[in-house]
Design a protein around this motif. Structure first.
Motif, short mmCIF file in Angstrom:
data_model
loop_
_atom_site.label_atom_id
_atom_site.label_comp_id
_atom_site.label_asym_id
_atom_site.label_seq_id
_atom_site.Cartn_x
_atom_site.Cartn_y
_atom_site.Cartn_z
N PHE A 660 0.81 -1.21 0.00
CA PHE A 660 0.00 0.00 0.00
C PHE A 660 0.85 1.27 0.00
CE2 PHE A 660 -2.82 -3.33 1.26
CZ PHE A 660 -4.02 -2.99 0.66
N ARG A 661 1.99 1.16 -0.70
CA ARG A 661 2.86 2.33 -0.87
C ARG A 661 3.23 2.53 -2.33
NH1 ARG A 661 8.13 2.31 2.20
NH2 ARG A 661 8.15 4.49 1.57
N LYS A 662 3.56 1.46 -3.02
CA LYS A 662 4.04 1.59 -4.41
C LYS A 662 3.14 0.80 -5.35
CE LYS A 662 8.86 2.20 -2.98
NZ LYS A 662 10.26 1.69 -3.10
N LEU A 663 2.52 1.52 -6.29
CA LEU A 663 1.65 0.90 -7.30
C LEU A 663 2.27 1.11 -8.67
CD1 LEU A 663 -0.99 -0.42 -8.29
CD2 LEU A 663 -2.03 1.87 -8.26
N LYS A 664 2.48 0.01 -9.39
CA LYS A 664 3.02 0.07 -10.75
C LYS A 664 2.01 -0.48 -11.73
CE LYS A 664 7.92 -0.45 -9.49
NZ LYS A 664 9.15 -1.29 -9.68
N GLY A 665 1.97 0.13 -12.91
CA GLY A 665 1.10 -0.36 -13.97
C GLY A 665 1.91 -0.72 -15.19
N TYR A 666 1.56 -1.82 -15.82
CA TYR A 666 2.23 -2.28 -17.03
C TYR A 666 1.18 -2.44 -18.13
CZ TYR A 666 5.89 -3.54 -13.66
OH TYR A 666 6.83 -3.52 -12.66
N GLY A 667 1.39 -1.73 -19.25
CA GLY A 667 0.49 -1.85 -20.38
C GLY A 667 -0.67 -0.89 -20.37
N PHE A 668 -0.71 0.03 -19.40
CA PHE A 668 -1.80 1.01 -19.34
C PHE A 668 -1.36 2.30 -20.05
CE2 PHE A 668 -2.86 -1.76 -15.85
CZ PHE A 668 -4.25 -1.83 -15.89
N SER A 669 -2.22 2.82 -20.87
CA SER A 669 -1.94 4.07 -21.55
C SER A 669 -2.16 5.23 -20.57
CB SER A 669 -2.86 4.23 -22.76
OG SER A 669 -2.64 5.48 -23.38
N GLY A 670 -1.12 5.98 -20.32
CA GLY A 670 -1.23 7.15 -19.45
C GLY A 670 -1.07 6.86 -17.98
N PHE A 671 -0.79 5.60 -17.61
CA PHE A 671 -0.55 5.30 -16.19
C PHE A 671 0.66 4.39 -16.04
CE2 PHE A 671 -0.92 2.58 -12.44
CZ PHE A 671 -0.96 3.56 -11.45
#
Length: 723
Positions: A660-671
């Motif tokens: 609940f500190r670091k959120l990563k996104g892979y394959g999302f446009s703009g995130f």
């Protein structure tokens, strides 16, 4: 009633007015007449409390390592807040109490109202103590002499482990209260005793009790004195009752002993042992645990289960009785050990004495004789506030009706989680904090003064019956949740209950029946379970990112839960429900929220070859929309690894959330990422959502059917994990 509390944060020892504790099943309610300050244990607590944060850390290096691990996983600020919260909680002082029984709890047949009793109760006008940690005072024994019983039992337990026999020679190293009692008890066993200390006055007392002595302040040699006493054969046994960081007492004891001699540590000393000291003589070394068998055993203490006499002759309680017999017959004389007497209201002066240069030994606290003992039994007190800006319920408002949809809160329970997380979260809302109820009273007064409650009580029913309190927050032990929920709903309250909602199917059935009955009567009950993680900002972001993805999701939740002892109450299925029902329910709810689809089946696998299977388990939830959610709930990991990691695979995209500190996104446009300076598990947002629902007259933020579903699934997983 008044009680002595020690602040580990400020170092202040103070007398605090707290509500009288309520008598519990298997316990005695005792009106104190006399109590004894433990010069060793209590002095160390005061010294620790008065040390600065750096010195506190130096004294507890093992805890520093835990703090550093938590900083790496949770962040610096939450860790420091947790440490400060722990230090802020007041500590009740004392464990040597003599008084008179005011009331007995259910299941107590050995004691009656009016009995004179000793116990390990604290320094308070009224104490509530388990029956197995009490004993009746014989008529010849005065109250202040009886107050020495618990310390006497500590000495006696050390002696029992040393197993002295008639004519043996023993050394007692350290002639404080326990040491001087040990000298007398060894003399009564027919042993020849050598006492060692730096204090000439204590050495003089030891000689009056029949011991030979060694004055370390005059550089007298204990080794040659021990050789002389034992006629060159070596000492049969040594009891170390000193308090020092030095390793010398153990090394010295080994040098004094004969071959196969016995060394028992009753005090606190350095334990860097030399193998050579013990190897050549085949010496035995043992640490004595408090008053005797049963101490720290929840079944013996809290549940009142005695050990059979034929198998355990000397339990803690039977050691108390033996010491009282010695006092009654005069073979143990504690009158010379009393150096000071203080009335209860002057107790802070007694604790100042502990850190002064003035010599002292036994410090007796004297309690006023109440004209009417029932005057002490008030379960509710008005609180003075520490923070004037905090909203407290005005005392004159007791005649007013509550404003519709204006939340007026009563808290039942004020443990560590409630005071560190839950109450601060509700304090940030528009709710009025009126009353807090706890069984013992101390945590309630602490929470009440800190956060601005108007009242503290040990009578939870008074909150249920108070018409001004329209909202109840239940943060008690898990086995009481369901009963309080039903009572609160029937009383017409808005209800927030910390997880779990219930720990058994019949409890959940009772809640459903109560809820449905109220609903059918035309009233809309508002019930909320503290499933806070679904309200966390990063979870809300994940929910938004997944909203437009129509494919089924694969979710993996890894929980590095950390080990909890098997005898901890949370592991007890009848009290805590076990860790699946008690904690893993959070993650069932989280995946249910993200799937936004009912759970249709569950598969559970436990780790084999381990004592506790329930906290080393993997389970997979199948959802109606085809999604899968797997939770690895594991207590066999390392603390330096993040406690909670969530990974979601969906439609060619991946989301990964660490602690609940670091959120990563892979394959999302703009995130790409959403990182927080500090961990946020959604507690504040969860409380705010509940309060907003009350104020706006809307439904609960989590549908009733949803948290009932989550609770039933947790039962199914727990049952599968146990078999």
């Amino acid at each position: 009633m008044k009680q002595i509390l020690q602040s580990l944060s400020s170092g202040i020892t103070e007398i605090v007015e707290i509500p009288c504790p309520s008598v519990k099943s298997g316990h005695l309610l005792i009106c104190t007449r006399s109590s004894l300050v433990s010069a060793g244990t209590e002095r160390m607590l005061v010294e620790f409390a008065q040390a600065n944060l750096l010195d506190k850390a130096r004294q507890q290096p093992e805890r520093v390592r835990l703090v550093l691990d938590k900083m790496r996983t949770d962040g610096v600020i939450p860790t420091l807040e947790a440490v400060q919260s722990k230090l802020d909680q007041p500590l009740p002082m004392g464990y040597a109490n003599a008084g008179v029984v005011l009331d007995v709890g259910a299941g107590v047949e050995e004691f009656s109202v009016g009995d004179r009793i000793i116990s390990n109760g604290s320094h308070a006008e009224v104490v509530c103590v388990p029956k197995n940690l009490c004993a009746k005072i014989p008529d010849p024994v005065t109250d202040e002499a009886a107050a020495f019983t618990v310390l006497g039992a500590i000495a006696l337990q050390g002696i029992r482990l040393a197993q002295p026999t008639l004519g043996e020679t023993f050394v007692v190293t350290g002639l404080g209260l326990i040491g001087l009692i040990t000298v007398q008890l060894l003399q009564a066993q027919g042993c020849r005793v050598l006492g060692i200390d730096f204090d000439p006055k204590k050495l003089d007392l030891a000689r009056k009790f029949g011991a030979q002595t060694v004055d370390l302040s005059r550089d007298e040699d204990p080794i040659s004195a021990a050789a002389s006493l034992s006629q060159g054969r070596g000492i049969d046994g040594v009891l170390i009752t000193a308090a020092t960081k030095s390793n010398e007492p153990v090394h010295q004891a080994a040098q004094m002993c004969r071959k196969r001699g016995r060394i028992v540590l009753v005090g606190v000393v350095g334990l860097e042992l030399s193998r050579a000291d013990f190897y050549e003589k085949e010496l035995s070394f043992q640490v004595s645990c408090s008053y005797g068998p049963g101490r720290y055993d929840p079944a013996y203490e809290a549940e009142g289960q005695d050990y059979p006499l034929g198998f355990v002759r000397w339990t803690a309680q039977r050691n108390f009785e033996a010491v009282l017999d010695m006092l009654a017959t005069g073979r143990l004389d504690v009158a010379p050990l009393i150096s000071h007497r203080f009335p209860l209201e002057q107790a802070p002066a007694a604790y100042q004495l502990l850190n002064s240069s003035e010599p002292y030994l036994g410090i007796i606290l004297e309690y006023p004789d109440p004209q009417q003992p029932n005057d002490l039994l008030n379960p509710t007190i008005q609180l003075e506030q520490e923070h004037t800006q905090t909203k407290a319920f005005p005392s004159e408002s007791h005649t007013k009706a509550p404003i519709p949809h204006q939340p007026v809160l009563g808290f039942i329970g004020a443990g560590n989680y409630a005071t560190r997380i839950l109450i601060p979260a509700f304090k940030q809302t528009n709710a009025t904090l009126k009353a807090v109820a706890t069984t013992g009273g101390i945590s309630g007064v602490y929470a009440g003064r800190k956060f601005g409650f108007g009242l503290a009580t040990t009578d939870p029913d008074s909150l249920l019956n108070d018409p001004e309190i329209n909202t109840l927050v239940i943060a008690t032990r898990h086995d009481s949740h369901a009963d309080y929920v039903c009572k609160a709903l029937n009383a017409g309250k808005y209800v927030f209950v910390e997880k779990p909602l219930a720990i058994a199917p019949d409890q959940l059935d009772a809640i459903q029946s109560t809820y449905t009955s109220i609903l059918n009567s035309g009233t809309s009950p508002l019930l909320m379970v503290g499933f806070n993680r679904r309200f966390a900002p990063q979870i809300q972001k994940i929910k938004a990112l997944l909203a437009n993805l129509k494919e089924a999701k694969a979710m993996i939740m890894t929980v590095n839960a950390g080990a909890i002892p098997p005898n901890h109450w949370t592991q007890d299925a009848a009290i805590g429900g076990g860790r699946i029902i008690g904690e893993a329910c959070h993650f069932i709810d989280l995946l249910r929220f993200l799937a936004d689809s009912p759970i249709v089946s569950v598969q559970t696998t436990s780790l084999g070859g381990v004592e506790l299977r329930e906290d080393k388990v993997s389970f997979t939830l199948s959802f109606a929309d085809g999604s899968l959610g797997t939770v690895h709930y594991l207590a066999n990991g390392h603390k330096s690894f993040p406690k909670e990691r969530l990974e979601i695979f969906c439609a060619g995209r991946i989301l990964q959330l660490d602690n609940f500190r670091k959120l990563k996104g892979y394959g999302f446009s703009g995130f790409n990422s959403m990182n927080l300076w500090r961990q946020d598990k959604g507690n504040t947002a969860c409380a705010a959502a509940f309060i907003n629902a009350i104020e706006s007259g809307q439904a609960a933020p989590i549908p009733f059917e949803e948290f009932v579903e989550v609770t039933r699934v947790s039962f199914e997983i727990a049952e599968a994990a146990r078999h």
